[in-house]
Design a protein around this motif. Structure first.
Motif, PDB file in Angstrom:
ATOM      1  N   ARG B  57      56.113 -27.384 105.989  1.00  0.00           N
ATOM      2  CA  ARG B  57      55.858 -26.021 105.556  1.00  0.00           C
ATOM      3  C   ARG B  57      54.372 -25.721 105.551  1.00  0.00           C
ATOM      4  O   ARG B  57      53.581 -26.465 104.962  1.00  0.00           O
ATOM      5  N   GLY B  58      53.993 -24.646 106.223  1.00  0.00           N
ATOM      6  CA  GLY B  58      52.603 -24.205 106.206  1.00  0.00           C
ATOM      7  C   GLY B  58      52.422 -23.102 105.182  1.00  0.00           C
ATOM      8  O   GLY B  58      52.928 -23.176 104.063  1.00  0.00           O
ATOM      9  N   GLN B  59      51.709 -22.029 105.597  1.00  0.00           N
ATOM     10  CA  GLN B  59      51.515 -20.898 104.691  1.00  0.00           C
ATOM     11  C   GLN B  59      52.808 -20.100 104.623  1.00  0.00           C
ATOM     12  O   GLN B  59      53.187 -19.461 105.607  1.00  0.00           O
ATOM     13  N   ALA B  60      53.481 -20.126 103.508  1.00  0.00           N
ATOM     14  CA  ALA B  60      54.731 -19.379 103.384  1.00  0.00           C
ATOM     15  C   ALA B  60      55.082 -19.248 101.919  1.00  0.00           C
ATOM     16  O   ALA B  60      54.524 -19.937 101.072  1.00  0.00           O
ATOM     17  N   CYS B  61      56.016 -18.345 101.642  1.00  0.00           N
ATOM     18  CA  CYS B  61      56.440 -18.129 100.268  1.00  0.00           C
ATOM     19  C   CYS B  61      57.557 -19.087  99.882  1.00  0.00           C
ATOM     20  O   CYS B  61      57.981 -19.107  98.738  1.00  0.00           O
ATOM     21  N   ALA B 127      38.576 -21.669 109.793  1.00  0.00           N
ATOM     22  CA  ALA B 127      37.851 -22.682 109.010  1.00  0.00           C
ATOM     23  C   ALA B 127      38.391 -24.072 109.295  1.00  0.00           C
ATOM     24  O   ALA B 127      38.613 -24.882 108.397  1.00  0.00           O
ATOM     25  N   ALA B 128      38.643 -24.336 110.565  1.00  0.00           N
ATOM     26  CA  ALA B 128      39.142 -25.648 111.013  1.00  0.00           C
ATOM     27  C   ALA B 128      40.424 -26.049 110.289  1.00  0.00           C
ATOM     28  O   ALA B 128      40.660 -27.220 110.024  1.00  0.00           O
ATOM     29  N   GLY B 129      41.233 -25.070 109.945  1.00  0.00           N
ATOM     30  CA  GLY B 129      42.525 -25.370 109.332  1.00  0.00           C
ATOM     31  C   GLY B 129      42.451 -25.634 107.840  1.00  0.00           C
ATOM     32  O   GLY B 129      43.448 -26.045 107.238  1.00  0.00           O
ATOM     33  N   ALA B 130      41.308 -25.378 107.218  1.00  0.00           N
ATOM     34  CA  ALA B 130      41.143 -25.740 105.806  1.00  0.00           C
ATOM     35  C   ALA B 130      41.935 -24.863 104.851  1.00  0.00           C
ATOM     36  O   ALA B 130      42.060 -25.178 103.677  1.00  0.00           O
ATOM     37  N   TYR B 131      42.489 -23.735 105.360  1.00  0.00           N
ATOM     38  CA  TYR B 131      43.227 -22.839 104.458  1.00  0.00           C
ATOM     39  C   TYR B 131      44.557 -23.438 104.022  1.00  0.00           C
ATOM     40  O   TYR B 131      45.170 -22.978 103.071  1.00  0.00           O
ATOM     41  N   CYS B 132      45.056 -24.411 104.767  1.00  0.00           N
ATOM     42  CA  CYS B 132      46.325 -25.019 104.368  1.00  0.00           C
ATOM     43  C   CYS B 132      46.297 -26.496 104.748  1.00  0.00           C
ATOM     44  O   CYS B 132      46.231 -26.841 105.922  1.00  0.00           O
ATOM     45  N   LEU B 133      46.295 -27.349 103.738  1.00  0.00           N
ATOM     46  CA  LEU B 133      46.197 -28.783 103.973  1.00  0.00           C
ATOM     47  C   LEU B 133      47.474 -29.466 103.495  1.00  0.00           C
ATOM     48  O   LEU B 133      48.055 -29.083 102.469  1.00  0.00           O
TER      49      LEU B 133
END
Lengths: 262, 396
Positions: B57-61, B127-133
Motif C-alpha cells: 500500500r502506498g499513498q491511500a486511505c 523528493a526521491a520518494g520520501a513522501y511515502c516510505l
C-alpha cells in the motif's frame, strides 16, 4: 486558374430580370450544393434543439407519466438527423472535388495570394472602409475562410458525435470504429464538452450567415438569398472579379480604384 | 483434490461444500459467465494450487482494504484471500518491526512458485520518494521490486491505477499509479474508489481457473467488469428515457427515485458493473441510495470527471464556475449584438452614400445645365438614371 463562370444562361437579361440592363443570371449553385445546404440547415435546427434538450432536459413532467418517452424520442430524432447531417456533410465534401468552380474547395479554402487580397477587401467592406462588397460570382474569399473554419467545426461535430455514439453503443461497427472516446485527453467528458460548445458555434455562425446574406443581397441586388433556392445569381455583366480578369494575377493596381476615397 | 490446494485450505478453515459451491456460482456470475460454469469453476478450484499474495500500500486511505473486509460475499472473499495466503498486508499484519518486513526480503527464493502482487494506493516520486516510505525505503521502490517479480500484478483502486486523488490537479507529491511502478503491461487494473472486492475476487478466481489473464481494454481493465456503461445497466434508466429527472436534491423527483442525470450523474460516462455487483454486502450502490455516479471507475476521474454534481466541466479551466450554456449563450448573444450594431452602421452608411450620390448628381446636372444653357428642371429623371448606372458600374 481562372474561375470562369460556366453554365451561362444566354437569355436576354432584361427579359429575365426586368431590372438592370447590365446583368444576367448565372447558374452558380448546383443541385447537390443547394440540397446539402438545406439538409444541413434542417439538421442543424433539429440537432440543435434536440441536442440542447439532451444536454439539459428542460421538459420535466411534474408527476409520473405513462409511456411518454420524451428523452427516448428526442434521442431518436437526434440520431436520425445526425445521420442526415453526417451524410450531407460528407456529400458536400465530395462535391467540393467534383462540382463546378463555385462549389470547389479551391474557391472556399483561401490558398492563393489574390484570394487573401480579396479576403482583405471584403474585411474592409465589413469594417466600413470600402464602399461595395467584393464583386464575386460564387463565394467571396472571406466567406470562403469562414466556411473553411465552419467545415472543420462540422467535421469535429460529426466526429465527436460518433465518439459519443460509439461510447453508448458498446458494440457493433460504430463502436469498433469510434469506440476510442476514452483515449481522448481528458476522457469522454472532453468529447462531450466539445460537442456541446460546437453547437453554440453553429448557432452563432447561423446568425452571422443569415445577416451577411441579407446584407449582401440588399447591397448587391444580386439575389443571393433566392439563389440558394433557384441556383441562379443575378450578376452584373463585366463586374465580377472573374470577368474583370482579376483572378490568377496580382490585383493591386486594378483594385485600388475600387476603394473608397474617404 | 490437492492437499495444498485452495479447496483443501477452505475445508480446513471450516467452509462447507455448499458454501464453496455457492461461492463458485457467485464467481461465475461476477465473471459474466452462465450459471453452468459454477460447477466447472468449483472443479477447477479444487485442483488449484495456493498462491501467496503480497499486498503493498502506498499513498491511500485504505478504502480498498476496508471494502475488501466488508466484501459482498464476505466469508468467501476473505477466505479466498486467506487461502491465497496473504503473506504481507500492512493493515492486517500481526507482527511488527523487522519480522513484518521479512516476506519482502528475498522474494524469489522465498516463493519459488511465484506470487501475486496487489498494489493499493498511489506511489509518490517527488523528493526521491520520501513522501511515502515502507520500512524506511521509498514505497515506489518496494512496489517495483515486488511487482517486477510477481506472476501477476493487480492495481486495486483508482490510486493504484492512475494515481487517484494524490495525483489529481494540485497534488504536490508527484504521485502516480502503476505506471510509475511497472514499465511493462503485465498487470490488471481495477480502478474504482474503492474497487469492488467482488471484482478482485473474480479476477483471482479467473486466474486460478483459466490460468490466463482476463481480457482487458486499453486501460488494462477487465472487460467483464469494465465493459459496460453504468447508464446502460442502471435501474433508473427508464426514468431517463421518460424524461423524468430529479432537479434538486430532495425534490419530488428525487423522492420518487427519478433519474439523477440533471444532478450531474456520470453514469452515462462511466464503464463499470456497479449496478450489478453493488457494494456493502450487495445491498446498495450510490444511485440506489439517491446520489449520482461520480465516475470513480474512469481513468483519472478526479480531474476528468468533475464537477461531481454538474453534467459538464467549465469550458475554461481557470474559471471553474463557468458553464458551457453561459459561455455559448454569451457567444451567440454577442454575435447577435454585433450583427444588429453592424446593421445599424450599414444603414447609416447606406443613407450617407445615397445623399452623397444625390449631391453629386445634382452638381453634375447643374453643371450640364449651365453648359448647355437649358433650364435645370428639363430632364432630371433621365440625368439621374444615367448617373445611377454610371455610379453603379464605375464604382466597382
Amino acid at each position: 486558374m481562372a474561375a470562369i463562370p460556366h453554365h451561362v444562361d444566354l437569355n436576354p437579361p432584361s427579359e429575365v430580370t426586368g431590372e438592370s440592363i447590365g446583368s444576367m443570371p448565372i447558374y452558380v449553385w448546383e443541385v447537390p450544393v443547394r440540397a446539402t445546404h438545406w439538409l444541413i440547415v434542417t439538421s442543424i435546427v433539429v440537432l440543435g434543439a434536440t441536442g440542447l434538450y439532451i444536454h439539459a432536459p428542460y421538459l420535466v413532467p411534474s408527476k409520473p407519466v405513462d409511456a411518454s418517452s420524451v428523452m427516448a424520442s428526442v434521442r431518436f430524432w437526434h440520431e436520425i438527423f445526425a445521420i442526415v447531417f453526417s451524410l450531407s456533410v460528407a456529400f458536400r465534401f465530395y462535391w467540393g472535388f467534383v462540382g463546378n468552380s463555385f462549389a470547389s474547395w479551391r474557391q472556399i479554402i483561401p490558398h492563393r495570394r489574390e484570394q487573401f487580397y480579396w479576403l482583405g477587401q471584403m474585411a474592409k467592406y465589413y469594417t466600413f472602409r470600402r464602399r461595395h462588397p467584393v464583386p464575386y460570382t460564387g463565394h467571396n474569399h472571406l466567406a470562403g475562410l469562414a466556411y473553411t473554419v465552419v467545415s472543420i467545426g462540422l467535421f469535429a461535430q460529426v466526429l465527436t458525435g460518433l465518439l459519443l455514439f460509439g461510447w453508448i453503443m458498446q458494440a457493433g461497427p460504430i463502436h469498433l470504429l469510434f469506440g476510442w472516446g476514452s483515449a481522448v485527453p481528458g476522457g469522454i467528458q472532453t468529447v462531450r464538452l466539445l460537442h456541446n460548445i460546437l453547437t453554440f458555434l453553429f448557432l452563432a455562425f447561423a446568425i452571422h450567415h443569415v445577416y451577411s446574406a441579407v446584407l449582401v443581397d440588399i447591397e448587391e441586388r444580386n439575389g443571393v438569398l433566392s439563389s440558394m433556392f433557384s441556383g441562379y445569381k443575378n450578376i452584373k455583366i463585366g463586374q465580377t472579379v472573374e470577368a474583370l480578369g482579376l483572378v490568377g494575377e496580382a490585383p493591386e493596381e486594378t483594385a485600388r480604384e475600387h476603394e473608397v476615397d474617404d | 483434490m490437492r492437499e495444498d490446494g485452495v479447496y483443501a485450505a477452505m475445508v480446513r478453515r471450516g467452509m462447507t461444500r455448499r458454501t464453496f459451491l455457492r461461492f463458485s456460482a457467485a464467481m461465475a456470475a461476477a465473471l459474466s459467465l452462465p450459471a453452468a460454469y459454477g460447477p466447472r469453476i468449483a472443479k477447477a478450484l479444487e485442483a488449484a494450487p495456493r498462491v501467496p499474495v503480497i499486498w503493498i500500500r502506498g499513498q491511500a486511505c485504505g478504502g480498498n482494504t476496508e471494502a475488501l473486509l466488508r466484501a459482498a460475499n464476505p466469508t468467501a472473499a476473505n477466505l479466498l484471500l486467506e487461502v491465497l495466503s496473504l503473506d504481507y498486508h500492512e493493515e492486517l499484519l500481526a507482527v511488527a518491526g523487522a519480522d513484518a518486513a521479512s516476506p519482502l526480503a528475498g522474494l524469489a527464493s522465498r516463493y519459488p512458485n511465484g506470487y501475486y502482487a496487489v498494489l493499493e494506493g498511489s506511489f509518490p516520486t517527488g523528493a526521491a520518494g520520501a513522501y511515502c516510505l515502507i520500512g524506511g525505503r521509498p514505497a515506489v521502490d518496494v512496489a517495483r521490486e515486488v511487482a517486477t517479480g510477481a506472476l501477476l500484478t493487480l492495481a486495486v483502486g483508482s490510486c493504484a491505477v492512475d494515481g487517484g486523488a494524490p495525483a489529481a490537479p494540485g497534488g504536490i507529491t508527484e504521485a502516480g499509479g502503476i505506471g510509475k511502478v511497472l514499465t511493462g503491461g503485465n498487470f490488471i487494473a481495477l480502478p474504482g474508489c474503492p474497487a469492488n472486492p467482488s471484482n478482485l475476487a473474480a479476477v483471482i478466481v479467473h486466474q486460478l481457473v483459466a490460468k490466463e489473464t482476463m481480457p482487458t481494454d486499453l486501460a488494462h481493465r477487465p472487460l467483464a467488469f469494465y465493459g459496460n456503461l453504468i447508464h446502460n445497466q442502471c435501474e433508473r434508466r427508464p426514468h431517463f428515457e421518460f424524461g423524468e429527472f430529479a432537479l434538486e436534491w430532495g425534490d419530488q423527483g428525487a423522492q420518487r427515485g427519478w433519474c439523477l442525470y440533471k444532478l450531474g450523474c456520470k453514469g452515462p460516462e462511466t464503464m463499470a458493473n456497479c449496478p450489478d455487483v453493488r457494494y456493502g454486502e450487495k445491498i446498495s450502490w450510490n444511485v440506489s441510495s439517491g446520489v449520482g455516479c461520480i465516475g470513480c471507475h474512469s481513468p483519472s476521474f478526479w480531474g476528468a470527471m468533475g464537477p461531481a454534481y454538474r453534467r459538464l466541466p467549465s469550458p475554461l479551466p481557470f474559471l471553474p464556475n463557468l458553464t458551457t450554456d453561459l459561455v455559448g449563450g454569451a457567444m451567440v448573444a454577442g454575435i447577435g449584438g454585433v450583427a444588429v450594431a453592424h446593421g445599424v452602421g450599414m444603414t447609416i452608411r447606406f443613407k450617407r452614400y445615397k445623399a452623397q450620390d444625390r449631391r453629386a448628381k445634382a452638381k453634375a446636372a447643374a453643371e450640364a445645365a449651365s453648359a448647355t444653357e437649358t433650364p435645370p428642371t428639363a430632364e432630371p429623371e433621365a440625368a439621374a438614371g444615367t448617373e445611377t448606372a454610371a455610379a453603379g458600374t464605375g464604382e466597382r
